[in-house]
Design an enzyme around this catalytic site. Structure first.
Site, PDB file in Angstrom:
ATOM      1  N   ALA A 125      41.484  53.934  35.721  1.00  0.00           N
ATOM      2  CA  ALA A 125      40.114  53.436  35.587  1.00  0.00           C
ATOM      3  C   ALA A 125      39.177  54.314  36.404  1.00  0.00           C
ATOM      4  O   ALA A 125      39.549  55.430  36.800  1.00  0.00           O
ATOM      5  CB  ALA A 125      40.029  51.981  36.042  1.00  0.00           C
ATOM      6  N   ASN A 126      37.976  53.867  36.643  1.00  0.00           N
ATOM      7  CA  ASN A 126      37.001  54.616  37.440  1.00  0.00           C
ATOM      8  C   ASN A 126      36.116  53.630  38.183  1.00  0.00           C
ATOM      9  O   ASN A 126      36.272  52.426  38.049  1.00  0.00           O
ATOM     10  CB  ASN A 126      36.183  55.541  36.525  1.00  0.00           C
ATOM     11  CG  ASN A 126      35.430  54.742  35.489  1.00  0.00           C
ATOM     12  OD1 ASN A 126      34.548  53.969  35.817  1.00  0.00           O
ATOM     13  ND2 ASN A 126      35.803  54.890  34.225  1.00  0.00           N
ATOM     14  N   ARG A 127      35.156  54.145  38.934  1.00  0.00           N
ATOM     15  CA  ARG A 127      34.401  53.305  39.870  1.00  0.00           C
ATOM     16  C   ARG A 127      33.174  52.618  39.281  1.00  0.00           C
ATOM     17  O   ARG A 127      32.350  52.106  40.014  1.00  0.00           O
ATOM     18  CB  ARG A 127      33.935  54.139  41.068  1.00  0.00           C
ATOM     19  CG  ARG A 127      35.053  54.624  41.933  1.00  0.00           C
ATOM     20  CD  ARG A 127      34.501  55.311  43.177  1.00  0.00           C
ATOM     21  NE  ARG A 127      35.545  55.973  43.910  1.00  0.00           N
ATOM     22  CZ  ARG A 127      36.412  55.349  44.693  1.00  0.00           C
ATOM     23  NH1 ARG A 127      36.347  54.036  44.833  1.00  0.00           N
ATOM     24  NH2 ARG A 127      37.353  56.027  45.316  1.00  0.00           N
TER      25      ARG A 127
ATOM     26  N   ALA B  99      31.238  53.686  31.547  1.00  0.00           N
ATOM     27  CA  ALA B  99      31.968  54.837  32.075  1.00  0.00           C
ATOM     28  C   ALA B  99      33.351  54.813  31.425  1.00  0.00           C
ATOM     29  O   ALA B  99      34.303  54.266  31.971  1.00  0.00           O
ATOM     30  CB  ALA B  99      32.063  54.749  33.590  1.00  0.00           C
TER      31      ALA B  99
END
Ligand code: CTP
Ligand code: CA
Length: 223
Positions: free
Chosen positions: A33-35, A99
């Site tokens: 995943a990402n932030r 995102a």
């Protein structure tokens, strides 16, 4: 107090918004995943709804509450996000603020990966579908206005202008996500709105204010 004058310039318009990260499974308990917090995308969905649009929000996992007045479709992966977006068409405007994970694991394991069995696993990654580029493709179902985001470091305007052309979208909202800017997870954002005729730099403001200003720009486009 009597109700103020109603300002609903997007009444009768359909909007599609993506928000949040995507989660790409490695096995049943792990993911890539990402932030992304989803704050900006959710704020845009809420702002468009306040201006009267009929809003579908397709969102990856976030801690944000459902924005008032929006139809919310929660998804996990990029492929699910694309399918939910295509199911939400037709729309007059699409805003891709998610995102999206650029890659997913080629063959996610159906059983939990275990340490025993000789060293760490190697993950083979494959590229995810590009939702913004897909929605931007010419055709009868293309939203009249397609807007992307470009989170960049370094020469933000140059990268974002190139990204606008590459994706085929109409507008790009570019922001600087270098360490120290506090954009990811924070409540402020410093953005540039890039259209065919050039870039407009907005002062640093709250993500809600960025959303409100973008929603007004969208309303202006359709006026
Ligand atoms: N985007 C998307 N689907 C993807 C990747 C990106 O819809 N698979 C959208 C994002 O929601 C955003 C825009 O494309 O609106 C730009 O995302 P970004 O990650 O900056 O673009 P990439 O083409 O993935 O380029 P980079 O290599 O810089 O990550
Ligand atoms: Ca990317």
């Amino acid at each position: 107090l009597p109700p103020g004058p109603v300002h609903r310039p997007l009444a009768g318009r359909r909007a599609l918004v993506t928000s949040g990260p995507t989660h790409e499974p490695i096995d049943p308990v792990r993911y890539i995943a990402n932030r992304s917090s989803g704050k900006q995308g959710h704020a845009i969905a809420a702002a468009l709804a306040r201006l009267g649009a009929s809003v579908t929000l397709v969102t990856g996992p976030t801690r944000e509450p459902d924005p008032p007045g929006c139809t919310v479709h929660p998804v996990e992966t990029a492929r699910e996000m694309l399918a939910a977006c295509e199911a939400a068409l037709p729309a007059d405007v699409a805003v891709c603020a998610a995102a999206v994970a650029d890659w997913r694991v080629a063959d996610a394991a159906e059983r939990k990966l275990k340490k025993e069995g000789g060293g760490p696993p190697s993950l083979v990654l494959v590229e995810n579908p590009d939702i913004l580029a897909t929605l931007s493709q010419p055709g009868a179902r293309r939203p009249a206005l397609v807007i992307g985001f470009a989170a960049e470091t370094g020469d933000v305007l140059a990268y974002a202008t190139a990204k606008r052309a590459r994706k085929g979208c109409d507008w790009i909202v570019a922001n600087d996500v270098s360490p120290g800017t506090g954009t990811f997870g924070g409540s402020e954002n410093t953005v540039h709105l890039i259209r065919a005729d050039g870039a407009e730099s907005w002062p640093t403001m709250g993500k809600d204010a960025v959303a409100a200003r973008l929603a007004e720009a969208i309303a202006g486009h359709f006026a």
